[in-house]
Write an enzyme that holds these catalytic residues in place. Structure first.
Site, PDB file in Angstrom:
ATOM      1  N   ASP A 288     -19.924  79.311  -9.281  1.00 49.95           N
ATOM      2  CA  ASP A 288     -19.557  80.216  -7.956  1.00 49.95           C
ATOM      3  C   ASP A 288     -18.105  80.458  -8.166  1.00 49.95           C
ATOM      4  OD1 ASP A 288     -19.814  81.464  -5.525  1.00 49.95           O
ATOM      5  OD2 ASP A 288     -18.805  79.594  -4.669  1.00 49.95           O
TER       6      ASP A 288
ATOM      7  N   THR B 210     -15.369  81.837  -5.637  1.00 54.58           N
ATOM      8  CA  THR B 210     -14.696  81.399  -4.693  1.00 54.58           C
ATOM      9  C   THR B 210     -14.471  80.140  -4.368  1.00 54.58           C
ATOM     10  OG1 THR B 210     -14.924  83.589  -3.600  1.00 54.58           O
ATOM     11  CG2 THR B 210     -13.786  81.874  -2.267  1.00 54.58           C
TER      12      THR B 210
ATOM     13  N   ASP C 137     -19.038  75.083  -4.249  1.00 54.28           N
ATOM     14  CA  ASP C 137     -18.448  74.130  -3.117  1.00 54.28           C
ATOM     15  C   ASP C 137     -19.360  73.404  -2.533  1.00 54.28           C
ATOM     16  OD1 ASP C 137     -19.474  76.057  -1.644  1.00 54.28           O
ATOM     17  OD2 ASP C 137     -17.604  77.185  -1.270  1.00 54.28           O
TER      18      ASP C 137
END
Length: 632
Positions: free
Chosen positions: A311, A313, A509
């Site tokens: 991912d 961000t 995250d």
């Protein structure tokens, strides 16, 4: 009655050894055969007692264990009056067991150190404002606690008053103290090296990050990999096979001593213990370095990974984006910004935080009928107006026209590597913001290390526009980059990679990437021990430290190699010993047991090497850098 011999194994071993030495001394020095035999018989009986008890206990649960083989061998040696062999074999078996336990305890030291670091007490503020020391189990969420210099932080919490430096090695693996002031988060099990702080308890007991780490490591230690399950099944059939082989040899040769020797030499002790000790040592090393590996099966799968999907961000980037460019398109600018801020205040997305930080002080309006569009943005009614906030795809879906100037700005913002936030009021575009997130320091170097470790396919998937994702991919030399990806699109892409035969790890995250974390062969969560990250993933990199990823991959590869080495050592020793029985004249029970116990210690020491594992050469330098590498 059975408990006494088992609880006195160490004493029995010592006394048995003394009796054997006395027996040899009286036989070779004094020439007293009767006294020598008496000492060896007594040593045999004493040494065989705890082994025989364990053998009976194993047979009661229908398991033919190593103890059964040794017991039969010792009884046979005793019946043919080979007291020297029976005494030496029992002593070596007990002494070997003692050394195994001692070295295994050292192997488990990494996990033991973790549990010993758990705080036991806390200074809690009472109603009158005074602080009283009490058991940490009596602390409740919301309590105000005082932490003094040198003390362990008892809970996960937020600093209210004071300042100091905290050693967070138990959580992040990083021994350099971190400065903490009002508003900072602190974790249970960390140590305040200087200063004095008051904190509010946010998470207590098993809900703390430290509590979850201990729970995960203990579960991982007790779990079994496919290799271990295979060895368990193999041992179930192997041990009876040794019994049958011994019986067949006796039938053919009528040599009782030869048959008994085969029983001793065929013990699969090193094979049974080799893989578990590698797993425990590998998991312990990971825990020390801020890497949580959820079990031995994870180690096996992670070691085979050839593709890692990221991912963007919060993973490849810092996750703290800021507004870099802004464009306005008619209407009341201040009013539009107020509406935009009011809607973004409803979201926890990093881009929403960047927008709010850019707008600053403004008039906030009541937001009603909020609708979150997955992968698109938010729509709501604000002060009687319909406000749509999100990406260009959402504007198109809602039929909001983008004039030529807006399209030009969107293209330019994307080319500059911005993520886009558009805001429309009553069907008209009024604000366009370009938001940039910085590459994490040192990520490019760590990605190069991953390539050195055999990961030849590095992919970034993001919900951001393709221009932003391409910029990140170019800067980091990634294999592929795909933008405009919804969570289900990411999961579908991972499934497609798996269908092509790739072993895939996904790094995210742990918040909005749950489908991908669950679907990938290995889900790796970046996060400071967040609940979602810990529960969803297979591997957790504490403190969102990307540099731990190469260490984690290298560690799993080293652990997998170590398991194979231990299996080869164990099987090789048994084959050599059994071959020596048939093709040499020097092999006997005592020598066989000595070599057998030595092989067990060899695999244990080989596994313990993992406790000191670190990436070598250039990799070590990258992993241990103290100064952050500037992003290009």
């Amino acid at each position: 009655m059975q408990r006494y011999p088992l609880s006195k194994k160490k004493t029995i071993t010592v006394v048995s050894g003394i009796l054997i030495l006395f027996g040899f001394f009286t036989h070779f020095t004094l020439g007293n055969t009767g006294m020598a035999e008496g000492a060896l018989i007594l040593a045999s009986v004493m040494g065989a007692a705890p082994i025989a008890i364990q053998a009976v206990q194993a047979l009661r649960v229908k398991v033919v264990s190593i103890d059964v083989l040794v017991t039969i061998a010792v009884i046979g040696a005793f019946l043919i009056q080979n007291y020297e062999e029976s005494a030496v074999v029992t002593f070596l078996f007990l002494f070997g067991h003692y050394l195994e336990q001692r070295t295994l305890n050292q192997t488990r030291s990494a996990i033991k150190e973790l549990t010993e670091m758990a705080p036991e007490s806390a200074w809690v503020q009472l109603v009158d404002g005074e602080f009283e020391e009490m058991d940490v189990d009596d602390v409740d969420e919301g309590d105000i606690l005082l932490v003094k210099t040198g003390a362990k932080v008892p809970v996960d919490g937020t600093v209210l008053i004071g300042e100091g430096h905290i050693n967070e090695a138990s959580i992040t693996g990083e021994s350099v103290p971190v400065n903490k002031a009002a508003g900072s988060e602190v974790f249970a099990g960390t140590i305040l090296e200087n200063g004095m702080i008051q904190i509010r308890a946010d998470k207590v007991g098993e809900d703390t990050t430290f509590g979850k780490i201990i729970e995960l490591v203990e579960e991982a230690k007790d779990s079994k990999s496919e290799a271990e399950r295979f060895i368990d099944r193999f041992s179930t059939y192997y041990t009876p096979a040794v019994l049958i082989l011994s019986f067949v040899v006796w039938l053919i040769s009528r040599d009782v001593e030869l048959a008994i020797t085969i029983l001793v030499l065929g013990c699969p002790g090193a094979l049974v213990i080799g893989v578990p000790v590698s797993n425990v040592a590998g998991i312990g090393n990971g825990a020390r370095h801020g890497v949580l590996l959820k079990g031995s099966e994870v180690i096996q799968d992670f070691s085979k990974v050839d593709t890692i999907v990221f991912d963007k961000t919060g993973t490849l980037t810092t996750g703290n984006p800021t507004v870099a460019e802004t464009a306005y398109y008619g209407g009341d600018k201040e009013e539009a910004l107020g509406y935009l801020a009011s809607v973004e205040r409803e979201s926890d997305h990093p881009l929403a935080k960047a927008v709010l930080e850019e707008i600053g002080d403004t008039t906030f309006w009541n937001v009603e009928e909020t609708e979150v569009v997955k992968g698109g943005g938010i729509m709501a009614n604000v002060n009687g107006h319909r406000v749509v906030v999100g990406n260009a795809a959402l504007m198109e879906r809602e039929g909001i026209p983008l004039n030529e100037q807006a399209q030009t700005d969107i293209h330019r913002f994307e080319q500059n590597g911005n993520s886009l936030v558009l805001a429309a009021v009553d069907g008209e575009l009024q604000v366009l913001m370009g938001i940039r997130d910085q590459i994490r320091p040192g990520v490019k170097e760590n990605l190069e290390v991953l390539k050195e470790l055999g990961v030849n396919h590095l992919v970034v998937l993001s919900g951001d526009n393709q221009g932003t994702v391409d910029r990140v991919a170019r800067e980091l030399n990634l294999t592929e980059a795909h933008g405009h990806m919804l969570p289900e699109d990411k999961a579908a892409y991972i499934e497609k990679l798996q269908q092509r035969g790739h072993t895939v790890a996904f790094v995210g995250d742990g918040v909005n990437d749950s489908p991908s974390l669950a679907l990938a062969d290995i889900g790796i969560a970046m996060g400071s021990g967040t609940d979602v990250a810990i529960e969803t993933s297979d591997v957790v990199l504490m403190n969102s430290d990307f540099s731990r990823l190469p260490h984690a991959l290298g560690l799993t590869k080293a652990t997998a190699r170590n398991m194979i080495q231990n299996i080869l050592i164990a099987v090789g020793v048994v084959l050599v010993l059994l071959s020596s029985v048939f093709f040499s004249d020097w092999m006997n029970m005592s020598i066989g047991m000595l070599v057998h116990e030595g092989s067990i210690l060899v695999v244990i020491f080989n596994g313990m090497r993992l406790l000191r594992y670190r990436l070598k050469g250039r990799r070590t330098q990258l992993f241990s850098e103290k100064e952050p590498v500037k992003a290009a």
